[in-house]
Design a protein around this motif. Structure first.
Motif, PDB file in Angstrom:
ATOM      1  N   ASP A  95     -32.168  71.031  59.509  1.00 58.53           N
ATOM      2  CA  ASP A  95     -33.051  70.825  60.600  1.00 58.53           C
ATOM      3  C   ASP A  95     -34.370  71.794  60.458  1.00 58.53           C
ATOM      4  O   ASP A  95     -35.390  71.322  60.813  1.00 58.53           O
ATOM      5  CB  ASP A  95     -32.371  70.918  61.866  1.00 58.53           C
ATOM      6  CG  ASP A  95     -31.463  69.917  61.983  1.00 58.53           C
ATOM      7  OD1 ASP A  95     -31.463  68.873  61.253  1.00 58.53           O
ATOM      8  OD2 ASP A  95     -30.744  70.012  63.082  1.00 58.53           O
ATOM      9  N   ALA A  96     -34.013  72.921  60.274  1.00 60.98           N
ATOM     10  CA  ALA A  96     -35.240  74.120  59.807  1.00 60.98           C
ATOM     11  C   ALA A  96     -36.252  73.715  58.918  1.00 60.98           C
ATOM     12  O   ALA A  96     -37.314  73.695  59.000  1.00 60.98           O
ATOM     13  CB  ALA A  96     -34.440  75.336  59.612  1.00 60.98           C
ATOM     14  N   LEU A  97     -35.611  72.995  57.578  1.00 64.38           N
ATOM     15  CA  LEU A  97     -36.477  72.679  56.824  1.00 64.38           C
ATOM     16  C   LEU A  97     -37.483  71.718  57.073  1.00 64.38           C
ATOM     17  O   LEU A  97     -38.594  71.547  56.775  1.00 64.38           O
ATOM     18  CB  LEU A  97     -35.917  72.165  55.453  1.00 64.38           C
ATOM     19  CG  LEU A  97     -35.076  73.306  54.712  1.00 64.38           C
ATOM     20  CD1 LEU A  97     -34.053  72.558  53.651  1.00 64.38           C
ATOM     21  CD2 LEU A  97     -36.101  74.279  54.232  1.00 64.38           C
ATOM     22  N   LEU A  98     -37.030  70.434  58.066  1.00 63.57           N
ATOM     23  CA  LEU A  98     -37.753  69.593  58.544  1.00 63.57           C
ATOM     24  C   LEU A  98     -38.692  70.014  59.629  1.00 63.57           C
ATOM     25  O   LEU A  98     -39.886  69.622  59.756  1.00 63.57           O
ATOM     26  CB  LEU A  98     -36.917  68.548  59.218  1.00 63.57           C
ATOM     27  CG  LEU A  98     -35.676  67.897  58.401  1.00 63.57           C
ATOM     28  CD1 LEU A  98     -34.972  66.693  59.042  1.00 63.57           C
ATOM     29  CD2 LEU A  98     -36.428  67.372  57.029  1.00 63.57           C
ATOM     30  N   ARG A  99     -38.255  70.942  60.302  1.00 65.25           N
ATOM     31  CA  ARG A  99     -39.417  71.636  61.378  1.00 65.25           C
ATOM     32  C   ARG A  99     -40.221  72.531  60.385  1.00 65.25           C
ATOM     33  O   ARG A  99     -41.317  72.270  60.925  1.00 65.25           O
ATOM     34  CB  ARG A  99     -38.452  72.764  62.072  1.00 65.25           C
ATOM     35  CG  ARG A  99     -39.332  73.387  63.080  1.00 65.25           C
ATOM     36  CD  ARG A  99     -39.725  72.715  64.311  1.00 65.25           C
ATOM     37  NE  ARG A  99     -38.749  71.844  65.055  1.00 65.25           N
ATOM     38  CZ  ARG A  99     -38.195  72.119  66.048  1.00 65.25           C
ATOM     39  NH1 ARG A  99     -38.599  73.449  66.627  1.00 65.25           N
ATOM     40  NH2 ARG A  99     -37.424  71.739  66.687  1.00 65.25           N
ATOM     41  N   ALA A 100     -39.923  73.125  59.423  1.00 69.71           N
ATOM     42  CA  ALA A 100     -40.852  74.014  58.682  1.00 69.71           C
ATOM     43  C   ALA A 100     -41.873  72.852  58.011  1.00 69.71           C
ATOM     44  O   ALA A 100     -43.269  73.282  57.935  1.00 69.71           O
ATOM     45  CB  ALA A 100     -40.373  74.659  57.490  1.00 69.71           C
ATOM     46  N   TYR A 101     -41.509  71.596  57.689  1.00 66.52           N
ATOM     47  CA  TYR A 101     -42.427  70.691  57.091  1.00 66.52           C
ATOM     48  C   TYR A 101     -43.557  70.171  58.070  1.00 66.52           C
ATOM     49  O   TYR A 101     -44.541  70.322  57.695  1.00 66.52           O
ATOM     50  CB  TYR A 101     -41.526  69.443  56.578  1.00 66.52           C
ATOM     51  CG  TYR A 101     -42.498  68.279  56.023  1.00 66.52           C
ATOM     52  CD1 TYR A 101     -42.575  68.483  54.506  1.00 66.52           C
ATOM     53  CD2 TYR A 101     -43.061  67.528  56.636  1.00 66.52           C
ATOM     54  CE1 TYR A 101     -43.332  67.526  53.793  1.00 66.52           C
ATOM     55  CE2 TYR A 101     -43.664  66.607  56.098  1.00 66.52           C
ATOM     56  CZ  TYR A 101     -44.030  66.483  54.509  1.00 66.52           C
ATOM     57  OH  TYR A 101     -44.718  65.803  53.849  1.00 66.52           O
ATOM     58  N   GLU A 102     -43.041  70.084  59.388  1.00 69.12           N
ATOM     59  CA  GLU A 102     -44.011  69.722  60.229  1.00 69.12           C
ATOM     60  C   GLU A 102     -44.948  70.835  60.659  1.00 69.12           C
ATOM     61  O   GLU A 102     -46.133  70.535  60.986  1.00 69.12           O
ATOM     62  CB  GLU A 102     -43.232  69.474  61.603  1.00 69.12           C
ATOM     63  CG  GLU A 102     -42.114  68.146  61.696  1.00 69.12           C
ATOM     64  CD  GLU A 102     -41.350  68.210  62.759  1.00 69.12           C
ATOM     65  OE1 GLU A 102     -41.398  69.132  63.830  1.00 69.12           O
ATOM     66  OE2 GLU A 102     -40.423  67.375  62.939  1.00 69.12           O
ATOM     67  N   ARG A 103     -44.507  72.001  60.709  1.00 68.53           N
ATOM     68  CA  ARG A 103     -45.219  73.230  60.922  1.00 68.53           C
ATOM     69  C   ARG A 103     -45.645  73.955  59.692  1.00 68.53           C
ATOM     70  O   ARG A 103     -46.155  75.060  59.912  1.00 68.53           O
ATOM     71  CB  ARG A 103     -44.297  74.243  61.894  1.00 68.53           C
ATOM     72  CG  ARG A 103     -43.589  73.706  63.032  1.00 68.53           C
ATOM     73  CD  ARG A 103     -43.147  74.612  63.822  1.00 68.53           C
ATOM     74  NE  ARG A 103     -44.156  75.397  64.383  1.00 68.53           N
ATOM     75  CZ  ARG A 103     -44.034  76.694  64.406  1.00 68.53           C
ATOM     76  NH1 ARG A 103     -42.962  77.279  64.148  1.00 68.53           N
ATOM     77  NH2 ARG A 103     -44.922  77.568  65.052  1.00 68.53           N
ATOM     78  N   ALA A 104     -46.052  73.356  58.721  1.00 72.70           N
ATOM     79  CA  ALA A 104     -46.481  73.839  57.486  1.00 72.70           C
ATOM     80  C   ALA A 104     -47.745  74.398  57.578  1.00 72.70           C
ATOM     81  O   ALA A 104     -48.146  75.368  57.018  1.00 72.70           O
ATOM     82  CB  ALA A 104     -46.345  73.067  56.195  1.00 72.70           C
ATOM     83  N   GLY A 105     -48.636  74.060  58.489  1.00 74.16           N
ATOM     84  CA  GLY A 105     -49.975  74.454  58.753  1.00 74.16           C
ATOM     85  C   GLY A 105     -49.943  75.875  59.380  1.00 74.16           C
ATOM     86  O   GLY A 105     -50.976  76.302  59.430  1.00 74.16           O
TER      87      GLY A 105
END
Lengths: 179, 253
Positions: A42-52
């Motif tokens: 889940d953290a990796l998915l969240r990180a993807y969303e927040r890559a910016g």
């Protein structure tokens, strides 16, 4: 700081090398292997969303640890982990073959560590096991460096221990949060 | 000779490898003379090794997470790509600031919809940061005198008309890759410091303003004929976008 256009020794944006660390950390937080896998994913998915929001040149692993941590504290995972707290998890960790002589020592250490409040476990794990600097740990947990140091100091005293640790359920006293 | 006093905090920092060589020596000297404290340090080292041993063999990663990590890396690289192009600083003094801003700008847009901002936008942001620094430095005189027609004559840049209540606090002309660039620092009616940047360049900037944000800075950029503009400030991109729209409509010809 690295000079512009100078190739870095390793790709600073490569996430895979940090996965084991993230997984170990998630395990320390959740006290459960399956819950840890879910948390990291889940953290990796969240990180993807927040890559910016990741700023180039900052510590990628501190950023990733902070996402794992925030996700852990922001929903029910923390409560679930608290319910899960028992001597069993510590025992399992200490059971692997580390030589007969030190099994008892490791078992005691595992129990003491497991009895630490979560905010101390986080700091201890990130700095002692994963080798983060105080600065990185402060960034990952979003607290001042002074807080990192005082948590570490108190956790160390508890881990050093004075009596037997095998008095489950063991609770560290005087562990007022300083955040 | 009495060894230098060291604190418990410093001993902790020593164990964690946070001290420079000089302080390491001071701590080691102290510990060499204080067996009780030295014993405690050994116990702390034992704790650390023990915790690491306990974690051995942990950290196995499920394949789904590996794939997610790869996707994340690609996304981060994509977001950081334009950095290299902009990383060569033109003005040496603010190289670091410029580099990080350029990198930051690159992270902003939704990559599927918007192209990376044109190159002059990095200059504009760098100019804004410089002007904020200048404003805070007593040794740097700021120039409030502004002669619209003189600037237009010399730079061939049409100078936009400012909305009512906007006060010019500094005007600078400096070289850029595309030729002379004009930068006007403004204090708006609600006391925000913003900057207008204009350069005579036929850039890829869109006709109507596009606003992006990083950290505490927002940029709206657009183009009118052969002049490219950027509006930079600390406000939310939406607010800046609205200001830029007004401004773009308000331009002199």
């Amino acid at each position: 700081m690295t000079a512009p256009n100078e190739p870095l020794p390793t790709d600073p944006l490569e996430v895979v090398p940090h996965l084991s660390s993230l997984n170990r950390y998630a395990r320390v937080l959740t006290r459960d292997a399956t819950a840890a896998d879910d948390l990291v994913h889940d953290a990796l998915l969240r990180a993807y969303e927040r890559a910016g929001t990741f700023q180039a040149g900052r510590s990628l692993r501190a950023w990733l640890f902070s996402i794992v941590h925030n996700l852990f504290v922001s929903d029910q995972r923390r409560e679930q982990a608290e319910r899960r707290r028992d001597a069993r998890f510590a025992e399992v960790r200490a059971q692997s073959e580390h030589g007969q002589d030190h099994t008892l020592l490791l078992r005691e250490l595992a129990l003491r560590f497991d009895a630490l409040p979560e905010h101390q476990r986080s700091v201890v794990h990130l700095i002692l096991v994963e080798g983060l600097s105080y600065q990185e740990a402060a960034a990952a947990l979003d607290v001042p460096i002074g807080t990192i140091m005082s948590r570490l100091n108190r956790a160390r005293a508890a881990l050093r221990g004075s009596g037997p640790a095998v008095r489950a359920p063991l609770r560290v006293v005087g562990g007022q949060d300083d955040a | 000779m009495t060894p230098e006093q060291v604190s418990e905090t410093e001993i902790d920092a020593y164990v964690d490898g946070e001290l420079d060589m000089a302080r390491r020596l001071a701590v080691e000297d102290w510990l060499a003379r204080h067996p009780a404290e030295a014993t405690r340090v050994m116990a702390d080292l034992r704790t650390r090794t023990g915790l690491r041993l306990l974690c051995e063999g942990e950290g196995a990663v499920p394949p789904a997470s590996l794939a997610a990590a790869d996707r994340l890396s690609r996304r981060l690289r994509q977001a950081n790509r334009p950095k290299r192009r902009w990383a060569t600083p033109r003005r040496v003094t603010l190289a670091g600031v410029g580099g990080s801003i350029a990198a930051a700008l690159a992270l902003l847009p939704t990559p599927t919809v918007m192209a990376a901002p044109p190159a002059y936008v990095a200059d504009a942001v760098q100019g804004y940061q410089t002007a904020l620094l200048r404003a805070g430095m007593r040794s740097q005189a700021t120039s409030r005198d502004f002669d619209r027609s003189e600037v237009q004559r010399r730079t061939n840049i049409r100078v936009p008309r400012l909305p009512n209540g906007w006060e010019i606090t500094d005007v600078q002309i400096f070289p850029s890759d595309e030729g002379p660039a004009l930068q006007i620092m403004i204090r708006t009616q609600d006391r925000q410091d913003i900057s207008i940047f204009a350069v005579r360049a036929d850039s890829r900037a869109p006709q109507s303003p596009e606003a992006i944000r990083h950290g505490s800075t927002s940029v709206a950029y657009w183009r009118q004929h052969d002049i490219s503009y950027a509006l930079i400030g600390a406000e939310a991109p939406e607010a800046l976008d609205v200001a830029a729209e007004d401004f773009a409509d308000n331009q002199t010809d």
